[in-house]
Design an enzyme around this catalytic site. Structure first.
Site, PDB file in Angstrom:
ATOM      1  N   SER A 123       0.817  -1.214   0.000  1.00  0.00           N
ATOM      2  CA  SER A 123       0.000   0.000   0.000  1.00  0.00           C
ATOM      3  C   SER A 123       0.855   1.269   0.000  1.00  0.00           C
ATOM      4  CB  SER A 123      -0.958   0.009   1.191  1.00  0.00           C
ATOM      5  OG  SER A 123      -0.242  -0.046   2.404  1.00  0.00           O
TER       6      SER A 123
ATOM      7  N   ASN B 229       2.196  -5.177 -14.454  1.00  0.00           N
ATOM      8  CA  ASN B 229       1.309  -6.319 -14.713  1.00  0.00           C
ATOM      9  C   ASN B 229       0.592  -6.668 -13.408  1.00  0.00           C
ATOM     10  OD1 ASN B 229       3.612  -7.230 -13.435  1.00  0.00           O
ATOM     11  ND2 ASN B 229       3.592  -9.219 -14.429  1.00  0.00           N
TER      12      ASN B 229
ATOM     13  N   ASP C  35       2.676 -19.110 -11.542  1.00  0.00           N
ATOM     14  CA  ASP C  35       2.013 -20.405 -11.351  1.00  0.00           C
ATOM     15  C   ASP C  35       3.030 -21.480 -10.999  1.00  0.00           C
ATOM     16  OD1 ASP C  35       3.134 -21.475 -13.709  1.00  0.00           O
ATOM     17  OD2 ASP C  35       1.362 -21.020 -14.896  1.00  0.00           O
TER      18      ASP C  35
ATOM     19  N   TYR D 156       6.510 -22.375 -12.830  1.00  0.00           N
ATOM     20  CA  TYR D 156       7.689 -21.507 -12.690  1.00  0.00           C
ATOM     21  C   TYR D 156       8.388 -21.912 -11.394  1.00  0.00           C
ATOM     22  CZ  TYR D 156      10.217 -17.061 -13.338  1.00  0.00           C
ATOM     23  OH  TYR D 156      11.168 -16.108 -13.564  1.00  0.00           O
TER      24      TYR D 156
END
Length: 144
Positions: A64, A76, A82, A85
């Site tokens: 934040s 991105n 996932d 990797y």
């Protein structure tokens, strides 16, 4: 409690830990010093690789305070890692864009992640009408 294998690529990088009582997200740290000029995009090395359980993925998002402290935007957002990797060479990186000149230092907490189960397979059914009541506006804000 599930155990997840993690490889730290630098012994001086602080190990991952929960922030007691505050969240189930876990902070990630920069594994290098990086200097940005306004308008630059870079991949920041986070210094870890993980072997996630089958059927799970990690969601990476800025902390934040990241924009306030560094003027960095994650390009991105959210980032997804996932379970494929998972090798020693699959080092987690954080893709960011600098809105101003800034610098991050080794071990600065710059982003956060959580691990979740992948969405199960779904099938879409095309209809001509939905039964829900209109809330108006966009998303949960109600702003039009």
């Amino acid at each position: 409690m599930e155990k997840i294998k993690i490889l730290y690529h630098n012994d001086e990088l602080e190990e991952l830990e929960y922030v007691d009582g505050k969240s189930d997200w876990i902070d990630l740290r920069a594994a290098e010093d990086v200097e940005f000029k306004a308008g630059e995009h870079k991949l920041v090395n986070l210094g870890i690789s993980m072997q996630l359980p089958k059927g799970h993925e990690a969601h990476i998002a800025p902390r934040s305070s990241t924009f306030k402290n560094y003027g960095l935007l994650q390009t991105n957002c959210p980032g997804i890692v996932d379970e494929s990797y998972c090798s020693n060479e699959d080092v987690w990186k954080w893709s960011v864009y600098a809105t101003r000149d800034t610098k991050i230092h080794f071990n600065d907490r710059v982003c956060q992640f959580r691990i979740t189960k992948k969405q199960s397979k779904i099938e879409f059914e095309k209809v001509c009408h939905l039964e829900g009541k209109s809330r108006g506006g966009f998303g949960s804000t109600g702003i039009q």
